[in-house]
Design an enzyme around this catalytic site. Structure first.
Site, PDB file in Angstrom:
ATOM      1  N   ASP A  20       5.259 -16.735  11.407  1.00  0.00           N
ATOM      2  CA  ASP A  20       4.402 -17.819  11.211  1.00  0.00           C
ATOM      3  C   ASP A  20       3.908 -18.222  12.779  1.00  0.00           C
ATOM      4  O   ASP A  20       4.671 -18.728  13.465  1.00  0.00           O
ATOM      5  CB  ASP A  20       5.096 -18.923  10.726  1.00  0.00           C
ATOM      6  CG  ASP A  20       4.502 -20.361  10.509  1.00  0.00           C
ATOM      7  OD1 ASP A  20       3.262 -20.319  10.529  1.00  0.00           O
ATOM      8  OD2 ASP A  20       5.137 -21.168  10.135  1.00  0.00           O
ATOM      9  N   ASN A  22       1.484 -20.471  13.234  1.00  0.00           N
ATOM     10  CA  ASN A  22       0.729 -21.908  13.414  1.00  0.00           C
ATOM     11  C   ASN A  22       2.030 -23.094  13.058  1.00  0.00           C
ATOM     12  O   ASN A  22       1.514 -24.033  12.738  1.00  0.00           O
ATOM     13  CB  ASN A  22      -0.488 -22.159  12.816  1.00  0.00           C
ATOM     14  CG  ASN A  22      -0.421 -21.793  11.527  1.00  0.00           C
ATOM     15  OD1 ASN A  22       0.481 -21.202  10.883  1.00  0.00           O
ATOM     16  ND2 ASN A  22      -1.378 -22.274  10.896  1.00  0.00           N
ATOM     17  N   ASP A  24       3.488 -23.749  10.170  1.00  0.00           N
ATOM     18  CA  ASP A  24       3.389 -24.169   8.765  1.00  0.00           C
ATOM     19  C   ASP A  24       4.308 -23.773   7.757  1.00  0.00           C
ATOM     20  O   ASP A  24       4.311 -24.156   6.433  1.00  0.00           O
ATOM     21  CB  ASP A  24       1.723 -24.271   8.151  1.00  0.00           C
ATOM     22  CG  ASP A  24       1.410 -22.934   8.036  1.00  0.00           C
ATOM     23  OD1 ASP A  24       2.186 -21.986   8.383  1.00  0.00           O
ATOM     24  OD2 ASP A  24       0.085 -22.776   7.466  1.00  0.00           O
ATOM     25  N   ASP A  97      -3.517  -3.625   0.864  1.00  0.00           N
ATOM     26  CA  ASP A  97      -3.160  -3.764  -0.759  1.00  0.00           C
ATOM     27  C   ASP A  97      -4.117  -3.612  -1.460  1.00  0.00           C
ATOM     28  O   ASP A  97      -4.939  -4.739  -1.404  1.00  0.00           O
ATOM     29  CB  ASP A  97      -2.003  -4.678  -0.862  1.00  0.00           C
ATOM     30  CG  ASP A  97      -0.805  -4.106  -1.812  1.00  0.00           C
ATOM     31  OD1 ASP A  97      -1.051  -3.588  -2.876  1.00  0.00           O
ATOM     32  OD2 ASP A  97       0.316  -4.346  -1.387  1.00  0.00           O
ATOM     33  N   ASP A 196      -1.802  -1.080  -6.076  1.00  0.00           N
ATOM     34  CA  ASP A 196      -1.015  -1.639  -6.726  1.00  0.00           C
ATOM     35  C   ASP A 196      -1.203  -1.306  -8.090  1.00  0.00           C
ATOM     36  O   ASP A 196      -2.280  -1.354  -8.811  1.00  0.00           O
ATOM     37  CB  ASP A 196      -1.244  -3.165  -6.658  1.00  0.00           C
ATOM     38  CG  ASP A 196      -0.516  -4.049  -7.424  1.00  0.00           C
ATOM     39  OD1 ASP A 196       0.793  -4.123  -6.955  1.00  0.00           O
ATOM     40  OD2 ASP A 196      -0.721  -4.762  -8.406  1.00  0.00           O
ATOM     41  N   GLU A 253       0.973   3.092  -6.246  1.00  0.00           N
ATOM     42  CA  GLU A 253       2.206   2.687  -6.825  1.00  0.00           C
ATOM     43  C   GLU A 253       2.114   3.064  -8.199  1.00  0.00           C
ATOM     44  O   GLU A 253       1.268   2.644  -9.239  1.00  0.00           O
ATOM     45  CB  GLU A 253       2.174   1.180  -7.005  1.00  0.00           C
ATOM     46  CG  GLU A 253       3.566   0.618  -7.520  1.00  0.00           C
ATOM     47  CD  GLU A 253       3.765  -0.815  -8.006  1.00  0.00           C
ATOM     48  OE1 GLU A 253       4.555  -1.480  -7.950  1.00  0.00           O
ATOM     49  OE2 GLU A 253       2.732  -1.318  -8.110  1.00  0.00           O
ATOM     50  N   HIS A 326       8.809  -4.857  -1.242  1.00  0.00           N
ATOM     51  CA  HIS A 326       8.752  -6.126  -1.604  1.00  0.00           C
ATOM     52  C   HIS A 326       9.237  -6.548  -3.188  1.00  0.00           C
ATOM     53  O   HIS A 326       9.354  -7.633  -3.344  1.00  0.00           O
ATOM     54  CB  HIS A 326       7.322  -7.089  -1.291  1.00  0.00           C
ATOM     55  CG  HIS A 326       6.305  -6.254  -2.069  1.00  0.00           C
ATOM     56  ND1 HIS A 326       5.962  -5.041  -2.220  1.00  0.00           N
ATOM     57  CD2 HIS A 326       5.531  -6.652  -3.382  1.00  0.00           C
ATOM     58  CE1 HIS A 326       5.112  -4.450  -3.041  1.00  0.00           C
ATOM     59  NE2 HIS A 326       4.891  -5.840  -3.613  1.00  0.00           N
ATOM     60  N   ASP A 327       9.476  -5.658  -3.894  1.00  0.00           N
ATOM     61  CA  ASP A 327       9.786  -5.802  -5.159  1.00  0.00           C
ATOM     62  C   ASP A 327      11.160  -5.255  -5.568  1.00  0.00           C
ATOM     63  O   ASP A 327      11.942  -5.227  -6.567  1.00  0.00           O
ATOM     64  CB  ASP A 327       9.035  -4.599  -6.069  1.00  0.00           C
ATOM     65  CG  ASP A 327       7.578  -5.204  -6.154  1.00  0.00           C
ATOM     66  OD1 ASP A 327       7.368  -6.634  -5.955  1.00  0.00           O
ATOM     67  OD2 ASP A 327       6.554  -4.315  -6.254  1.00  0.00           O
TER      68      ASP A 327
HETATM   69  C1  GLC Z   1       3.144  -4.394  -8.244  1.00  0.00           C
HETATM   70  C2  GLC Z   1       3.484  -5.291  -6.989  1.00  0.00           C
HETATM   71  C3  GLC Z   1       4.284  -6.568  -7.351  1.00  0.00           C
HETATM   72  C4  GLC Z   1       3.330  -7.246  -8.366  1.00  0.00           C
HETATM   73  C5  GLC Z   1       2.855  -6.444  -9.393  1.00  0.00           C
HETATM   74  C6  GLC Z   1       1.564  -7.136 -10.119  1.00  0.00           C
HETATM   75  O1  GLC Z   1       4.342  -3.976  -8.853  1.00  0.00           O
HETATM   76  O2  GLC Z   1       4.177  -4.318  -6.111  1.00  0.00           O
HETATM   77  O3  GLC Z   1       4.645  -7.456  -6.423  1.00  0.00           O
HETATM   78  O4  GLC Z   1       3.930  -8.283  -8.682  1.00  0.00           O
HETATM   79  O5  GLC Z   1       2.318  -5.276  -9.111  1.00  0.00           O
HETATM   80  O6  GLC Z   1       0.417  -7.235  -9.325  1.00  0.00           O
HETATM   81 CA    CA Z   2       1.237 -19.935   9.184  1.00  0.00          CA
END
Ligand code: GLC
Ligand code: CA
Length: 554
Positions: A20, A22, A24, A97, A196, A253, A326-327
């Site tokens: 981060d 700035n 916030d 992405d 995605d 993905e 991230h999933d």
């Molecule tokens: C993919 C992403 C996930 C998102 C989903 C819907 O699986 O990796 O984070 O929630 O698509 O876009």
């Molecule tokens: Ca920020």
């Protein structure tokens, strides 16, 4: 055929939680720019940044309301262009992405579709009439509940959240607008995209119900909306009209793609450069969407899936290897069963595994510090929509609240979305403000204090990028090696008469094993030493080694 991207080292950034700039409480683009030197020092050659586009953030940016604008939380287009320039200077390429299965319900197209029934944008989405006052069918969305959301006298379709209406890929005009948008980004000079949910763009046009598979009376929509016949037409067109023209790197993905179909996806004329194979990532659950269906997996199950993936892909293309994203939960927490061994040593063993497989490694932010899952005590402490859905569905399936919470703690997508821990000062170097999501609540997992895991990743990266073994680790043939011990993962890499073996003990017991060939020298070891006598090796708990062997059969 060799491609320019085969020896990249990719680092995945979840921008909200990276840095981060700035204060916030929300990570941002300038935060990424600030940390380019850190990434460069680690040896990264490319970053994949999760969505930074304008979004109401129902799914943290995977619900886009303007494809061509940056969300103000993350900064501005100027900030992005600066990042692009600065990253080029240090030799780091950028993957964005690409989310084109759906938009946000706050996207202009969707708003216009709702406002005016005769608008052309109506046909950019999927609207259907209900049947006898009920939704058009019984499909369950990925984030729970029906895929259908009622507006006035009809329903719109969403494979994910109701704030993520699916685009209608049957509509050529819509597709052309998407292609133009993609080319607009490629023109800016990005290296390519992680794409995605791309296997969801083709839906079975009969939209017919199926027998229910859960206590909610619904059935997962995957059977009718994921990797369905006809998708090849869209995916080929997508590639030809966009990526191919720019020689862009694309990583799809694509969970659930059968190995028989991999040639179509990533063969010489495939739709993408690489796809993520989730078969070994989802080892701890029967399905990535039903976290209450846990498996009782063994190391050999994991190994078999991982090796199968390597071997199948080797026949036709290139792997995109990952242990976290991230999933997914943190890999130390997922793959190391004994809490006392979820430590630096195990983090390094997993690093060896990731970095010596054949393919492009994807390191997720914090993985290089050995970060672990958190434990939260109340469902109210979760942000991720998927966690909240899985909690209530678990209870509906008959589990207690405590059991449900346990499932969520083990699998929550928030586990990898907590702020990056840069140091031990207040706010962990992430932000001086209260972060948008609580920090992880384990101090022993913050290995950045002594840089141990970081330095080990750095060593592995340089071994892969700029050592006498570089070509071997990048292009060498992968072969699995059967060692008769449950917890031992062993494989070889071979190239131009050079051969390496990798041994990883993914268990808490010391084991004695016999190597298939005599060992010449030890290249890397996550312990101080290793006991080797001729072909006999003693592997300590979670020990990992890379060794060179002579390539004749002696
Ligand atoms: C993919 C992403 C996930 C998102 C989903 C819907 O699986 O990796 O984070 O929630 O698509 O876009
Ligand atoms: Ca920020």
């Amino acid at each position: 055929m060799k491609k320019w991207w085969m020896n990249e080292i990719v680092y995945q950034i979840y921008p909200k939680s990276f840095k981060d700039s700035n204060n916030d409480g929300i990570g941002d683009i300038n935060g990424i720019t600030e940390k380019l030197d850190y990434l460069k020092d680690l040896g990264i050659t490319m970053i994949w940044i999760c969505p930074i586009f304008k979004s109401p953030m129902a799914d943290n940016g995977y619900d886009i309301s303007d494809f061509k604008d940056i969300d103000p939380q993350f900064g501005s287009m100027q900030d992005f262009e600066k990042l692009l320039r600065e990253s080029k200077k240090v030799g780091i390429k950028i993957l964005l992405d690409l989310v084109v299965n759906h938009t946000s319900d706050e996207h202009e197209w969707f708003k216009k579709a709702l406002e005016d029934k005769n608008s052309k944008y109506k046909n950019y989405y999927i609207f259907k009439k209900g049947i006898d006052g009920q939704p058009p069918n019984n499909w369950r969305s990925i984030f729970g509940g029906s895929v259908w959301e009622k507006v006035d006298d009809e329903y719109y379709f969403h494979a994910f959240h109701k704030k993520q209406p699916d685009l209608n890929w049957e509509n050529k005009e819509m597709r052309e607008e998407i292609y133009a948008m993609i080319n607009w980004w490629l023109e800016k000079g990005i290296a390519g995209f992680r794409i995605d949910s791309i296997t969801f763009i083709k839906k079975d046009q009969d939209y017919s119900s199926l027998p229910s598979d859960g206590a909610d009376g619904l059935v997962t929509c995957k059977h009718k909306t994921r990797n369905r016949p006809g998708i090849e037409h869209f995916l080929l067109e997508l590639k030809e009209k966009t990526f191919a023209k720019y020689d862009a790197l694309t990583v799809g993905e694509a969970p659930g793609v059968d190995y028989n179909d991999f040639t179509k996806y990533i063969g010489e004329d495939g739709y993408f450069s690489m796809i993520f194979d989730f078969k070994y990532a989802d080892i701890d659950v029967e399905s990535g969407t039903d976290w209450f269906k846990r498996t009782n997996w063994k190391v050999s199950d994991f190994k078999n899936k991982l090796f199968k993936s390597q071997e199948e892909i080797q026949k036709i293309g290139w792997s995109a290897n990952f242990l976290e994203n991230h999933d997914q939960p943190r890999v130390l927490s997922k793959l190391i069963k004994e809490p006392e061994f979820q430590n630096e040593t195990a983090a390094k063993a997993l690093a060896i595994l990731l970095m010596t497989l054949r393919g492009v490694p994807f390191i997720y932010q914090g993985q290089e510090l050995g970060m672990k899952n958190f434990v939260r005590n109340n469902i109210r402490e979760f942000d991720d929509i998927s966690s909240i859905d899985n909690y209530y569905r678990s209870i509906k399936e008959g589990f207690t609240e405590q059991e449900a919470l346990n499932f969520i703690n083990l699998r929550s997508r928030d586990n990898t979305r907590t702020p990056m821990l840069w140091n031990l000062e207040k706010g962990f170097g992430f932000s001086e403000a209260k972060p948008w999501i609580e920090y992880s609540n384990h101090n022993d997992g913050i290995c950045s204090i002594n840089n141990n895991v970081y330095d080990f990743y750095k060593k592995l990266i340089s071994l892969k990028k700029e050592s006498e073994y570089s070509e071997l680790i990048t292009f060498g043939k992968f072969s699995s090696i059967e060692i008769d011990k449950e917890a031992i993962i062993c494989f070889s890499r071979e190239y131009n008469n050079k051969k390496l073996l990798v041994f990883i003990n993914l268990g808490a017991q010391e084991v004695n094993i016999e190597a298939p060939t005599k060992i010449k020298n030890v290249i890397l070891n996550n312990y101080e030493d290793i006991k080797i006598l001729d072909k006999k090796i003693t592997m300590k708990p979670y020990q990992g080694i890379i060794v060179e062997v002579s390539n004749d059969k002696s």
